[in-house]
Design a protein around this motif. Structure first.
Motif, PDB file in Angstrom:
ATOM      1  N   UNK A 815      43.478 -70.656  30.857  1.00 47.07           N
ATOM      2  CA  UNK A 815      44.188 -69.413  30.556  1.00 47.07           C
ATOM      3  C   UNK A 815      44.372 -68.544  31.798  1.00 47.07           C
ATOM      4  N   UNK A 816      43.983 -69.064  32.983  1.00 45.26           N
ATOM      5  CA  UNK A 816      44.228 -68.344  34.226  1.00 45.26           C
ATOM      6  C   UNK A 816      43.172 -67.333  34.607  1.00 45.26           C
ATOM      7  N   UNK A 817      41.991 -67.411  34.030  1.00 42.92           N
ATOM      8  CA  UNK A 817      40.917 -66.470  34.352  1.00 42.92           C
ATOM      9  C   UNK A 817      39.967 -67.070  35.392  1.00 42.92           C
ATOM     10  N   UNK A 818      39.148 -66.196  35.972  1.00 43.33           N
ATOM     11  CA  UNK A 818      38.079 -66.631  36.869  1.00 43.33           C
ATOM     12  C   UNK A 818      36.732 -66.270  36.240  1.00 43.33           C
ATOM     13  N   UNK A 819      35.718 -67.069  36.579  1.00 34.90           N
ATOM     14  CA  UNK A 819      34.427 -66.901  35.905  1.00 34.90           C
ATOM     15  C   UNK A 819      33.277 -67.015  36.899  1.00 34.90           C
ATOM     16  N   UNK A 820      32.211 -66.244  36.607  1.00 37.14           N
ATOM     17  CA  UNK A 820      30.939 -66.350  37.314  1.00 37.14           C
ATOM     18  C   UNK A 820      29.942 -67.046  36.402  1.00 37.14           C
ATOM     19  N   UNK A 821      29.182 -67.988  36.939  1.00 30.43           N
ATOM     20  CA  UNK A 821      28.155 -68.693  36.169  1.00 30.43           C
ATOM     21  C   UNK A 821      26.816 -68.428  36.851  1.00 30.43           C
ATOM     22  N   UNK A 822      25.932 -67.694  36.167  1.00 33.45           N
ATOM     23  CA  UNK A 822      24.639 -67.314  36.731  1.00 33.45           C
ATOM     24  C   UNK A 822      23.518 -68.161  36.142  1.00 33.45           C
ATOM     25  N   UNK A 823      22.558 -68.518  36.988  1.00 36.48           N
ATOM     26  CA  UNK A 823      21.292 -69.108  36.538  1.00 36.48           C
ATOM     27  C   UNK A 823      20.216 -68.711  37.526  1.00 36.48           C
ATOM     28  N   UNK A 824      18.994 -68.555  37.030  1.00 41.59           N
ATOM     29  CA  UNK A 824      17.913 -68.237  37.956  1.00 41.59           C
ATOM     30  C   UNK A 824      17.395 -69.491  38.645  1.00 41.59           C
ATOM     31  N   UNK A 825      17.814 -70.673  38.186  1.00 38.95           N
ATOM     32  CA  UNK A 825      17.334 -71.928  38.772  1.00 38.95           C
ATOM     33  C   UNK A 825      18.472 -72.613  39.509  1.00 38.95           C
ATOM     34  N   UNK A 826      18.331 -72.789  40.810  1.00 41.25           N
ATOM     35  CA  UNK A 826      19.340 -73.538  41.563  1.00 41.25           C
ATOM     36  C   UNK A 826      19.372 -74.993  41.107  1.00 41.25           C
ATOM     37  N   UNK A 827      18.233 -75.503  40.616  1.00 41.83           N
ATOM     38  CA  UNK A 827      18.215 -76.885  40.127  1.00 41.83           C
ATOM     39  C   UNK A 827      19.100 -77.058  38.900  1.00 41.83           C
ATOM     40  N   UNK A 828      19.296 -76.015  38.109  1.00 40.64           N
ATOM     41  CA  UNK A 828      20.213 -76.111  36.971  1.00 40.64           C
ATOM     42  C   UNK A 828      21.655 -76.071  37.464  1.00 40.64           C
ATOM     43  N   UNK A 829      21.925 -75.234  38.476  1.00 40.31           N
ATOM     44  CA  UNK A 829      23.272 -75.226  39.062  1.00 40.31           C
ATOM     45  C   UNK A 829      23.598 -76.590  39.670  1.00 40.31           C
ATOM     46  N   UNK A 830      22.577 -77.261  40.273  1.00 37.86           N
ATOM     47  CA  UNK A 830      22.789 -78.606  40.812  1.00 37.86           C
ATOM     48  C   UNK A 830      23.278 -79.558  39.734  1.00 37.86           C
ATOM     49  N   UNK A 831      22.793 -79.379  38.509  1.00 41.49           N
ATOM     50  CA  UNK A 831      23.163 -80.278  37.413  1.00 41.49           C
ATOM     51  C   UNK A 831      24.503 -79.904  36.778  1.00 41.49           C
ATOM     52  N   UNK A 832      24.977 -78.690  37.060  1.00 40.18           N
ATOM     53  CA  UNK A 832      26.295 -78.288  36.549  1.00 40.18           C
ATOM     54  C   UNK A 832      27.403 -78.788  37.469  1.00 40.18           C
ATOM     55  N   UNK A 833      27.141 -78.802  38.791  1.00 37.01           N
ATOM     56  CA  UNK A 833      28.172 -79.131  39.772  1.00 37.01           C
ATOM     57  C   UNK A 833      28.894 -80.453  39.487  1.00 37.01           C
ATOM     58  N   UNK A 834      28.190 -81.589  39.265  1.00 44.14           N
ATOM     59  CA  UNK A 834      28.914 -82.859  39.069  1.00 44.14           C
ATOM     60  C   UNK A 834      29.876 -82.808  37.878  1.00 44.14           C
ATOM     61  N   UNK A 835      29.505 -82.087  36.833  1.00 45.52           N
ATOM     62  CA  UNK A 835      30.359 -82.033  35.644  1.00 45.52           C
ATOM     63  C   UNK A 835      31.609 -81.205  35.916  1.00 45.52           C
ATOM     64  N   UNK A 836      31.514 -80.183  36.771  1.00 49.43           N
ATOM     65  CA  UNK A 836      32.704 -79.428  37.156  1.00 49.43           C
ATOM     66  C   UNK A 836      33.658 -80.325  37.931  1.00 49.43           C
ATOM     67  N   UNK A 837      33.085 -81.156  38.823  1.00 46.83           N
ATOM     68  CA  UNK A 837      33.926 -82.078  39.582  1.00 46.83           C
ATOM     69  C   UNK A 837      34.629 -83.065  38.678  1.00 46.83           C
ATOM     70  N   UNK A 866      39.131 -70.783  44.268  1.00 50.10           N
ATOM     71  CA  UNK A 866      38.588 -71.506  43.112  1.00 50.10           C
ATOM     72  C   UNK A 866      38.344 -70.562  41.940  1.00 50.10           C
ATOM     73  N   UNK A 867      38.502 -71.065  40.710  1.00 51.30           N
ATOM     74  CA  UNK A 867      38.357 -70.185  39.544  1.00 51.30           C
ATOM     75  C   UNK A 867      36.917 -69.976  39.103  1.00 51.30           C
ATOM     76  N   UNK A 868      35.972 -70.711  39.664  1.00 50.71           N
ATOM     77  CA  UNK A 868      34.574 -70.626  39.191  1.00 50.71           C
ATOM     78  C   UNK A 868      33.661 -70.429  40.390  1.00 50.71           C
ATOM     79  N   UNK A 869      32.688 -69.522  40.228  1.00 49.43           N
ATOM     80  CA  UNK A 869      31.624 -69.368  41.227  1.00 49.43           C
ATOM     81  C   UNK A 869      30.284 -69.584  40.540  1.00 49.43           C
TER      82      UNK A 869
END
Length: 965
Positions: A815-837, A866-869
Motif C-alpha cells: 500500500x506504499x507505506x514504510x514501517x519500523x520493526x522493533x525488537x530488544x533482541x538482535x538475534x530475533x532480528x537476525x531471524x527476520x532478515x532472511x524472510x524479508x529477503x 527501503x520501506x522497512x527498517x
C-alpha cells in the motif's frame, strides 16, 4: 465438618485454595492425635523438611496454622479441610502421621563413653536408620524414606550440627536435650524418656550434729544414672549434669560433710547458707537455727537511665538499708541482722507491685521514651517512690511552641517550652512526629507533648526545607519557592532573596518573555516559545531545569535557544549527529565540536562541546575541572541510577546553568527522578535516604497527598507537555494488537520451558528470594513466545509471530507505506532478515553494531529508500527522527510502557504528516498477555510525580509472581 470446610473456603484466596487442592491430592495431609473437639493435621511440604501443623476447632468452625501466614486462610488450612472432607465422602480416614510419611524417632544407647544417639525414620512398624541430614533427603541428594519433620525435629538437626556418630559431645548436650524436649518419640535403652535442658545440680542438706550443725552436698536423689558425657537420667528425664556451681573447696569439703559448731552459727546463717542457696538447693532439716529480727518487707527500686530509656529492677527486701532480699522464694542474707520473713505481707506487696506498676521482683524492665515518662508518673504516685535524678529526666513538661525564623533566606526552626524551661531539636521533633509519638525528649531532660495540629499543617514542609539545607545551614535558591509558600501560610513576610523568583509561584503568566538568539533560523511554535522563556528565566535565576516534554516536541531546539556561554552537551552516541545537524540548521552562529574518539581534546575552543555518557564516565575528572556556563544532559534518564559512575560524574560537573532533557524522567522508580533533580538543583529533594523515606515509599504505597506534595515541590523546575496538549496538528496515533497462536511445536517448547523452570522459581519468590532466577525464567518464556530458535539448544526455521509480521509487512509495503520493526533482541532480528529477503521486501537495519547511523537513517528517510527498517530497541529507542515511517511493529512486548513509547515516537513526532499505526504482536496464552496487564501500573509511576495519579509501583516481587504464576 461442613461448617469448617465452608468457613475455610470462604476465607481462602483463589491461590491458597488452588494450592490446598494440590497438597491434598499429593497426599501431603496427615492426621496426628489430638484432643476432643479438635483435629490436628500436619501438611508435608518441601520433601518433609517443612511440615506446618493445622489445628481445626470443629465446634467453633475455627482454625490456626503454625506457618504464620498473614492471610485469613493459608494453603495448609485449605489442604486440611479438603483432605478431611474427601476422606469423609469416601468413608475413609486421613492417614495418620507415619503411615505414608515417616515420623522421626530418637534412640539413646548407654556405652562406656556415654550416651550415643541414633535417629530413625519410622514408617508404619518399620524403622529406617537416618544416615544423612534431613535436608539432604528432602532435596533428593541422599536416599531415605519420605518423612514429616516437625519444628522440634529441625531444632534437633541444628543442635547436632556436624556430629553424626559416637557419644554425644558435652559441648552440645544442653542444646540437644532442649531440642529433643519437643519431640514425640525419645527412647533410652529401649525405654521412653523425656528430655530437658534444666541441669541436674548437687543438693545441700543441713542436719543437727551434737550442739552444732553438719552441712553436706550429695547427688540429687531423683538421679537414677549418670553417663560419662555429662547426662543424667532423673525421674525418667534425661538432663545435663552441672557440677560447676560449687567452688573447688566446697567440692572437696562438702561431699564428706562440714561441721559448724555453736561459734560458727552466725557465719552459717549469714554467709554460708545464703551463698550456697544462690547456686544449689538447700534443705534445712533442723528447727534449731537461730531466730532473726522482726522487720517489715518493702520494695526497693534500682533505677538506671540509659540514654532515653529507664531501666528498673524491683527487689523485695528487708531493712533500710537492706539486710536481706527475697530471691526466687528464698531469703538471701545481705549482712547485719537476720530478718524474720513475713510471707503474707510479702505476697501483698508483690500483688500491689504487679497490679499498679506491672513489675515482678528480680526481673529488670526497660521503658523507652513515652513509656518511661508514663512509668515515672506511676512510680511517683505509687507510694514511697525514690526521688532520684533518673526520674527527673523523665518528667513531663507543658507542650512545645514552634518558632520559625526566615531571615536572610535561612530557615531556623525551634521548639521551646513556654517560659524557656526546655527546648527540643527540630529534627527530633519531626522524627517523633513521623513515628507517631506524642512526646519528644528535650535537650537536658524532660519530655514535652508535640504540637500535633501545627505539625499536621506544616511538618512535612518544614522537613523538606531542613532536608534541603546546605552544610552551612543555608537554604539553597531552589528551595526558596517552598520557603515563600510556607511564609505565606504562616503570615510571615517572604524572604527578600525570593523576590526575583516570585514568577515561579505565579505560573507562566509571571515569566517574562526572553530575547531569542539573533542567529535562530527556526520558526517556533507557541509552546516552544513558552518553554524557552521558562528556561531563560531559570537560567537567570541560577537554577536548573528539567524539560520533560513528550518525545518529538522539539526539546533540543528549545535547549539550543536557551543555552548561554560555553556549553557542554552530554548525549547518547546515537544522537550526537542529530545535535550537530540541529546546531547547523537552527543556530548557525554557534561553533560546535565533538569530544569523542581516541584523540579527543578540549583544547580547541567551541561554543558547544558535544560528548557522550561513556566519555563523561571515562573523563569525569577532566570534564569536572572545566568551568562550563551551561551543561545539558540529553536523554537524562541515563543518570537515573544515582549510584552509577556516570551519574556521579554528572553530579561533579561545574556549571552556572544545568538543563536535563528527557521524555521519560521516571521509568521504574522514583529515585530516578531524585537523581536528575539532584543534578539540576542539589538539595531540593534532600538526601537520597530522606527522599526514599518521605516520598518514594509513601508514593509507592499510595499514601494520600504524598504524590501531590512531590509535584508541588518540583513544579517550578519541571516542564512537561504532552503531544495531544500542545501539538494538536500531529496526525492521530492508533494502537492495535496483532495476535497469533503458537504452532503445536512452539506450544510444546513453550510448555517445556514453563514446566522446567516455573515451579521452583515461584516457590523461591514466595519464600522471599529467587528474583534473578525469576527474571531469567521470564526472559526464556518471552523468547519462546517469539521464536523457538531463541531458546538455547533449539532450532526453528521460522515462528508464528514472524509469519504474522511478514503477512502484515507485505500488506503495508504493497500500500506504499514504510514501517519500523522493533525488537530488544538482535538475534530475533537476525531471524527476520532472511524472510524479508525471500519475500522481496527491501530493508535497512539499525542496531548497536551499526557504524554510520546517519547514513542508515538518511537512506530510510529518502522517499526512494527501503520501506522497512529493523531496529533494536536499545539502539533506536532514543534520539531518532524516522517520520518516513507511519507503521510501527513491536515484536516482543515490554512491561515498561515508556520504553515502547520511545520506540513508537521515532515516527510519531513533529514532521509526521500521516496517521501512525503502532502494532504489538502478542502470542496468545503466553506470558505476553500478562505483560500487557502490567503496563498500566508501570505508567502510573511517572504520572505520580508528573501527572495527576496518586499511586505508583516498580517491578516488584509481586509483579513477577503475577507474570509467572
Amino acid at each position: 465438618m461442613k461448617e469448617i470446610f465452608e468457613a475455610v473456603r470462604e476465607a481462602s484466596s483463589p491461590e491458597s485454595w488452588s494450592r490446598g487442592v494440590e497438597l491434598a491430592r499429593a497426599g501431603a495431609v496427615h492426621r496426628e492425635p489430638s484432643g476432643e473437639g479438635t483435629v490436628l493435621i500436619r501438611v508435608v511440604t518441601r520433601g518433609g523438611i517443612y511440615c506446618p501443623a493445622v489445628t481445626l476447632y470443629l465446634e467453633d468452625a475455627d482454625w490456626e496454622c503454625s506457618c504464620g501466614a498473614r492471610s485469613l486462610a493459608c494453603a495448609h488450612a485449605a489442604a486440611a479441610v479438603i483432605a478431611l472432607r474427601h476422606a469423609g465422602e469416601e468413608g475413609l480416614d486421613v492417614p495418620a502421621a507415619g503411615t505414608r510419611a515417616g515420623r522421626l524417632s530418637y534412640r539413646f544407647t548407654g556405652t562406656a563413653g556415654g550416651l550415643v544417639l541414633d535417629r530413625f525414620i519410622v514408617v508404619g512398624d518399620e524403622a529406617h536408620p537416618l544416615e544423612a541430614s534431613l535436608a539432604s533427603i528432602a532435596a533428593g541428594r541422599a536416599g531415605g524414606p519420605r518423612f514429616a519433620a516437625s519444628q522440634a525435629d529441625l531444632r534437633v538437626e541444628m543442635a547436632l550440627g556436624t556430629h553424626h556418630r559416637g557419644p554425644v559431645p558435652r559441648s552440645i548436650v544442653a542444646r540437644l536435650l532442649d531440642a529433643l524436649s519437643g519431640c514425640a518419640e525419645v527412647l533410652c535403652d529401649g525405654e521412653p524418656v523425656r528430655t530437658s535442658a534444666s541441669p541436674v545440680v548437687p543438693v545441700a542438706t543441713l542436719d543437727e550434729q551434737g550442739d552444732g550443725f553438719r552441712l553436706s552436698v550429695g547427688r540429687d536423689p531423683s538421679v537414677a544414672a549418670v553417663f560419662a558425657n555429662g547426662i543424667a537420667l532423673a525421674a525418667g528425664v534425661l538432663r545435663p549434669v552441672d557440677e560447676a556451681r560449687l567452688t573447688a573447696r566446697e567440692l572437696h569439703e562438702l561431699p564428706r560433710g562440714k561441721q559448724f559448731g555453736p561459734g560458727d552459727v552466725a557465719e552459717l546463717v549469714t554467709e554460708v547458707l545464703p551463698s550456697l542457696r544462690k547456686r544449689v538447693p538447700v534443705e534445712i532439716r533442723t528447727d534449731r537455727l537461730p531466730q532473726g529480727t522482726a522487720m517489715p518487707p518493702r520494695i526497693a527500686f534500682d533505677l538506671t537511665r540509659e540514654e532515653r530509656s529507664l531501666s528498673v529492677l524491683a527487689l523485695l527486701v528487708y531493712g533500710d538499708p537492706p539486710c536481706a532480699r527475697v530471691d526466687g522464694g528464698r531469703l538471701v542474707h545481705l549482712g547485719g541482722a537476720v530478718p524474720i520473713r513475713n510471707e503474707g505481707q510479702e505476697k501483698r506487696l508483690l500483688a500491689t507491685l504487679g497490679r499498679e506498676l506491672d513489675l515482678a521482683p528480680g526481673v529488670r524492665a526497660r521503658f523507652d521514651g513515652e513509656a518511661a515518662v508514663a512509668f515515672a508518673e506511676r512510680l511517683a504516685a505509687w507510694g514511697p517512690a525514690p526521688k532520684r535524678r533518673e526520674l527527673e529526666y523523665f518528667r513531663r513538661t507543658p507542650p512545645l511552641v514552634p518558632r520559625i525564623g526566615t531571615e536572610s533566606g535561612r530557615v531556623d526552626v525551634a521548639f521551646e517550652v513556654p517560659g524557656g524551661t526546655g527546648r527540643a531539636e527540630a529534627g527530633a521533633v519531626l522524627r517523633a512526629w513521623r513515628e507517631g509519638a506524642s512526646l519528644v525528649p528535650l535537650d537536658g531532660g524532660g519530655f514535652s507533648p508535640l504540637p500535633l495540629d501545627w505539625l499536621a499543617r506544616y511538618g512535612e514542609r518544614i522537613a523538606d526545607l531542613l532536608a534541603a539545607r546546605d552544610p552551612q545551614g543555608g537554604t539553597p535558591r531552589c528551595a526558596l519557592p517552598d520557603l515563600a509558600r510556607l511564609c505565606d501560610d504562616l503570615g510571615q513576610p517572604r524572604p527578600p532573596d525570593f523576590k526575583p523568583l516570585s514568577a515561579l509561584l505565579a505560573g507562566f503568566a509571571g515569566i517574562p518573555e526572553s530575547p531569542l538568539p539573533r542567529d535562530l533560523t527556526a520558526t517556533l511554535r507557541a509552546y516552544q516559545r513558552r518553554g524557552i522563556d521558562w528556561l531563560a528565566f531559570l537560567r537567570g535565576a541560577g537554577l536548573g531545569a528539567l524539560l520533560a516534554d513528550d518525545m518529538g516536541l522539539g526539546k533540543t531546539l528549545q535547549a539550543l535557544c536557551a543555552l548561554e556561554g560555553r556549553t557542554l552537551v552530554v548525549a547518547p552516541t546515537s544522537v550526537l549527529h542529530n545535535w550537530e545537524e540541529e546546531i547547523r540548521r537552527f543556530r548557525p552562529g554557534l561553533s560546535s565540536g565533538v569530544y569523542h574518539g581516541e584523540r579527543r581534546t578540549l583544547a580547541a575552543p567551541a561554543d558547544v562541546t558535544l560528548t557522550t555518557y561513556a566519555i563523561l564516565r571515562l573523563d569525569a575528572e577532566a570534564l569536572s575541572r572545566e568551568a562550563w556556563d551551561t551543561v545539558i544532559l540529553d536523554e537524562a534518564q541515563a543518570i537515573k541510577n544515582p549510584d552509577s559512575l556516570v551519574a556521579r560524574a554528572a553530579f561533579a560537573l561545574t556549571a552556572r546553568f544545568r538543563i536535563a532533557l528527557t521524555g521519560t524522567p521516571v521509568e521504574n522508580r522514583l529515585d530516578e527522578l531524585w537523581s536528575q533533580i539532584h543534578f539540576l538543583n542539589r538539595g531540593l529533594l534532600g538526601g537520597r535516604d530522606d527522599f526514599e523515606a518521605r516520598y518514594a515509599r509513601p508514593v509507592a504505597a499510595g499514601a494520600p497527598g504524598a504524590a501531590a506534595r512531590l509535584r508541588e515541590r518540583i513544579r517550578p523546575f519541571v516542564l512537561r507537555r504532552l503531544k495531544q496538549e500542545v501539538a494538536p496538528e500531529l496526525p492521530p496515533r492508533s494502537e492495535a494488537e496483532l495476535r497469533c497462536q503458537l504452532s503445536p511445536h512452539e506450544r510444546e517448547v513453550y510448555d517445556t520451558v514453563r514446566a522446567a523452570t516455573l515451579p521452583e522459581v515461584v516457590e523461591r519468590l514466595h519464600a522471599g528470594g529467587g528474583v534473578l532466577q525469576a527474571l531469567e525464567a521470564l526472559l526464556r518464556l518471552r523468547q519462546a513466545a517469539c521464536h523457538s530458535g531463541l531458546i538455547p539448544g533449539r532450532e526453528a526455521e521460522t515462528s508464528s509471530k514472524v509469519a504474522l509480521l511478514l503477512e502484515a509487512l507485505d500488506e503495508v509495503v504493497a500500500e506504499g507505506h514504510k514501517a519500523l520493526v522493533f525488537s530488544q533482541w538482535t538475534s530475533l532480528l537476525d531471524r527476520v532478515e532472511p524472510h524479508l529477503g525471500e519475500a522481496g521486501i527491501a530493508f535497512v537495519r539499525l542496531d548497536g553494531s551499526t557504524r554510520d547511523r546517519a547514513e542508515v537513517v538518511a537512506r530510510f528517510q529518502d522517499d526512494a529508500g527501503p520501506p522497512v527498517m529493523l531496529v533494536s530497541l536499545k539502539a533506536g529507542g532514543t534520539g531518532l527522527n524516522l517520520t518516513a515511517a507511519d507503521h510501527v511493529f513491536l515484536l516482543d512486548p515490554w512491561w515498561n510502557p515508556a520504553v515502547e513509547d520511545q520506540a513508537a515516537d521515532r515516527a510519531h513526532r513533529i514532521g509526521q504528516e500521516r496517521p501512525v499505526m503502532v502494532y504489538r504482536l502478542i502470542a496468545e496464552d503466553t506470558v505476553e498477555e500478562r505483560i500487557q496487564g502490567l503496563k498500566g501500573r508501570k505508567r502510573a509511576l511517572a504520572d505520580a510525580a508528573l501527572g495527576e495519579a496518586d499511586r505508583a509501583a516498580g517491578l516488584t516481587r509481586e509483579d513477577l509472581l503475577a507474570l509467572l504464576e
